[in-house]
Design a protein around this motif. Sequence first.
Motif, PDB file in Angstrom:
ATOM      1  N   SER A 215       0.813  -1.209   0.000  1.00  0.00           N
ATOM      2  CA  SER A 215       0.000   0.000   0.000  1.00  0.00           C
ATOM      3  C   SER A 215       0.850   1.264   0.000  1.00  0.00           C
ATOM      4  O   SER A 215       1.923   1.316   0.610  1.00  0.00           O
ATOM      5  N   ALA A 216       0.319   2.292  -0.668  1.00  0.00           N
ATOM      6  CA  ALA A 216       1.038   3.550  -0.843  1.00  0.00           C
ATOM      7  C   ALA A 216       0.581   4.585   0.179  1.00  0.00           C
ATOM      8  O   ALA A 216      -0.611   4.735   0.448  1.00  0.00           O
ATOM      9  N   PHE A 217       1.564   5.309   0.730  1.00  0.00           N
ATOM     10  CA  PHE A 217       1.329   6.448   1.614  1.00  0.00           C
ATOM     11  C   PHE A 217       1.722   7.681   0.801  1.00  0.00           C
ATOM     12  O   PHE A 217       2.902   7.939   0.564  1.00  0.00           O
ATOM     13  N   VAL A 218       0.729   8.460   0.358  1.00  0.00           N
ATOM     14  CA  VAL A 218       0.948   9.569  -0.559  1.00  0.00           C
ATOM     15  C   VAL A 218       1.030  10.870   0.235  1.00  0.00           C
ATOM     16  O   VAL A 218       0.100  11.215   0.976  1.00  0.00           O
ATOM     17  N   VAL A 219       2.131  11.592   0.064  1.00  0.00           N
ATOM     18  CA  VAL A 219       2.307  12.902   0.690  1.00  0.00           C
ATOM     19  C   VAL A 219       2.243  13.955  -0.416  1.00  0.00           C
ATOM     20  O   VAL A 219       3.069  13.945  -1.340  1.00  0.00           O
ATOM     21  N   LEU A 220       1.255  14.845  -0.346  1.00  0.00           N
ATOM     22  CA  LEU A 220       1.101  15.902  -1.341  1.00  0.00           C
ATOM     23  C   LEU A 220       2.011  17.084  -1.001  1.00  0.00           C
ATOM     24  O   LEU A 220       2.518  17.199   0.120  1.00  0.00           O
TER      25      LEU A 220
ATOM     26  N   ILE B  10      -0.671  -2.462   6.023  1.00  0.00           N
ATOM     27  CA  ILE B  10       0.325  -1.458   6.389  1.00  0.00           C
ATOM     28  C   ILE B  10       0.864  -0.783   5.130  1.00  0.00           C
ATOM     29  O   ILE B  10       1.115  -1.436   4.114  1.00  0.00           O
ATOM     30  N   THR B  11       1.026   0.533   5.191  1.00  0.00           N
ATOM     31  CA  THR B  11       1.555   1.280   4.047  1.00  0.00           C
ATOM     32  C   THR B  11       3.078   1.137   4.006  1.00  0.00           C
ATOM     33  O   THR B  11       3.774   1.540   4.934  1.00  0.00           O
ATOM     34  N   THR B  12       3.573   0.567   2.917  1.00  0.00           N
ATOM     35  CA  THR B  12       5.007   0.243   2.810  1.00  0.00           C
ATOM     36  C   THR B  12       5.690   0.921   1.621  1.00  0.00           C
ATOM     37  O   THR B  12       6.868   0.674   1.367  1.00  0.00           O
ATOM     38  N   ARG B  13       4.962   1.778   0.889  1.00  0.00           N
ATOM     39  CA  ARG B  13       5.557   2.629  -0.157  1.00  0.00           C
ATOM     40  C   ARG B  13       5.236   4.080   0.195  1.00  0.00           C
ATOM     41  O   ARG B  13       4.057   4.438   0.289  1.00  0.00           O
TER      42      ARG B  13
ATOM     43  N   VAL C 289       9.980  -2.652   6.733  1.00  0.00           N
ATOM     44  CA  VAL C 289      10.751  -2.119   5.607  1.00  0.00           C
ATOM     45  C   VAL C 289       9.861  -1.185   4.804  1.00  0.00           C
ATOM     46  O   VAL C 289       8.799  -1.586   4.307  1.00  0.00           O
ATOM     47  N   LEU C 290      10.286   0.068   4.681  1.00  0.00           N
ATOM     48  CA  LEU C 290       9.546   1.101   3.952  1.00  0.00           C
ATOM     49  C   LEU C 290      10.393   1.572   2.780  1.00  0.00           C
ATOM     50  O   LEU C 290      11.591   1.851   2.943  1.00  0.00           O
ATOM     51  N   VAL C 291       9.786   1.662   1.604  1.00  0.00           N
ATOM     52  CA  VAL C 291      10.466   2.157   0.399  1.00  0.00           C
ATOM     53  C   VAL C 291       9.967   3.567   0.118  1.00  0.00           C
ATOM     54  O   VAL C 291       8.753   3.800   0.073  1.00  0.00           O
TER      55      VAL C 291
ATOM     56  N   GLY D 242       9.408   0.201 -10.309  1.00  0.00           N
ATOM     57  CA  GLY D 242       9.072  -1.152 -10.735  1.00  0.00           C
ATOM     58  C   GLY D 242       9.972  -2.228 -10.179  1.00  0.00           C
ATOM     59  O   GLY D 242       9.817  -3.408 -10.531  1.00  0.00           O
ATOM     60  N   SER D 243      10.893  -1.879  -9.307  1.00  0.00           N
ATOM     61  CA  SER D 243      11.781  -2.893  -8.732  1.00  0.00           C
ATOM     62  C   SER D 243      10.995  -3.852  -7.850  1.00  0.00           C
ATOM     63  O   SER D 243       9.925  -3.517  -7.325  1.00  0.00           O
ATOM     64  N   ARG D 244      11.536  -5.031  -7.668  1.00  0.00           N
ATOM     65  CA  ARG D 244      10.822  -6.030  -6.873  1.00  0.00           C
ATOM     66  C   ARG D 244      10.629  -5.574  -5.431  1.00  0.00           C
ATOM     67  O   ARG D 244       9.568  -5.767  -4.840  1.00  0.00           O
ATOM     68  N   THR D 245      11.654  -4.956  -4.857  1.00  0.00           N
ATOM     69  CA  THR D 245      11.545  -4.508  -3.472  1.00  0.00           C
ATOM     70  C   THR D 245      10.447  -3.464  -3.320  1.00  0.00           C
ATOM     71  O   THR D 245       9.787  -3.391  -2.276  1.00  0.00           O
ATOM     72  N   ALA D 246      10.225  -2.664  -4.362  1.00  0.00           N
ATOM     73  CA  ALA D 246       9.213  -1.618  -4.315  1.00  0.00           C
ATOM     74  C   ALA D 246       7.820  -2.110  -4.696  1.00  0.00           C
ATOM     75  O   ALA D 246       6.846  -1.371  -4.524  1.00  0.00           O
ATOM     76  N   THR D 247       7.725  -3.333  -5.199  1.00  0.00           N
ATOM     77  CA  THR D 247       6.413  -3.800  -5.669  1.00  0.00           C
ATOM     78  C   THR D 247       5.910  -5.047  -4.955  1.00  0.00           C
ATOM     79  O   THR D 247       4.703  -5.326  -4.982  1.00  0.00           O
TER      80      THR D 247
END
Length: 484
Positions: A260-265, A291-294, A393-395, A381-386
């Motif tokens: 899941s993505a955590f978007v900061v504007l 849990i938001t991990t991106r 671990v947060l990317v 698109g890396s595996r760790t990021a997807t």
Amino acid sequence: MFGDLSPLLIGGELVYGPRRFGTLDPATGDTLGEATDAAPADLDHAIAAARHAFDSTPWATDPAFRVRCLRQLHDALTRHAEELRELTIAEAGAPRFLTHGAQLDAPVADLAWIADLAEDYLWEHDLGRAAPMGVTSERRVVREPAGVVGAITPWNFPHQLNLAKLGPALAAGCTLVLKAAPDTPWCAAALALLIREETDLPPGVVNIVTGADHALGARLCADPRVDLLSFTGSTATGRTVMSAAAGTVKKVFLELGGKSAFVVLDDADLAAACGYAAFAAVTHAGQGCAITTRLLVPRDRYAEAADLTAATMRKLGTGDPRDERTVCGPVISARQRDRVEAYLRLAAEEGGEFVTGGGRPEGRDRGFWIEPTLVAGLAPGSRTATEEIFGPVLVILPHDGDDDAVRLANDSPYGLSGAVHGSPERARAVARRLRTGTVSVNGGIWYSADMPFGGYKQSGIGREMGVAGFEEYLETKAIAEGVR
């Protein structure tokens, strides 16, 4: 609560079989005790008991009795809350503070809500008289229990996951075979013991089996006596569950993985948003599907956001789950620690930089530990990021404005959860565009008994909790009676 050996619950009886397996304290690696290891014959007896209880007793047709039993279970769990709290901390490695929420107190309280819902639910709806094709008919729609439920749960939030299936299934009038996770058998067995000793639930209505053999779950999925499968776990295993259920065309509910993505504007309070993101990513050592991990941040503030996030992660650190101040405890097992470490090696191979963390914390030689870790410098698109890592671990990734942030957030096979921080109007607009089942806006909490939970895309099918989650366990029957 049950000594050094936990039982199964089959047909209303506590069963202590000759086969056993150990359960560990993940903070120390020490053996807590043993659990009864269900054999295929035990599972067969459990399914037979659930089938008999559904087909041959009044359970499915007596909502008032079901409500009373649910309230008895709620009261029993509440009375034993402190014993269960210590058990959950020891076996699941759950931080103590979290047991006052989603790890224990909240799901127990949710049983009262589902009992109230069942008590007031409109089981029949009168559609009135009509004359389709010239035949005058009195018509009604009836909601009925789906039948025997096979429930398969993981280890990360054992009480929440077990009760989120058991409560609605029982309220609907179903009977249940719960196949609990082998990493947390004592949490499941405690539930079995309280059902047996402190409620009037009839024999066979709830059956709970624990076992080290994952093939038990496959047998439950394929058994023709089971009418509905409710599974929480990885997307890969969810595909296997669907395939196994296809042979008998079972109804299937799946709550699966997430990235899941955590978007900061660009108009957000960056320090506050990064603090939220760091806290969320390391809570319970990151062992939560929602849990938001991106972390997606404005490109021109990428370095600043990385520093702010890393500082919070370092401050949180790791701690003994028995301590009220601990946010990030151990991961559940050596196997899970090895999996997370493999992803950390992959992150380095993919060009990632560890802004903080990246290994095991110093001074924690016993148990299964990973440092809170922030990875920068990866391609989206890396595996760790997807891929779902299931560790602390947060990317962190840069975005170029609201449209780009939405694109990056939605560029995933998953769609379970998400978060947006920014000015209220813009944050709400971005939240509406995210292809996910739940979204937190500016720190809002979506977890609640009356809120449906589930995912889009490969994060699942159906919803858990809320009215929608309750109705997953119902069938719809249309009845038309001719009028002469």
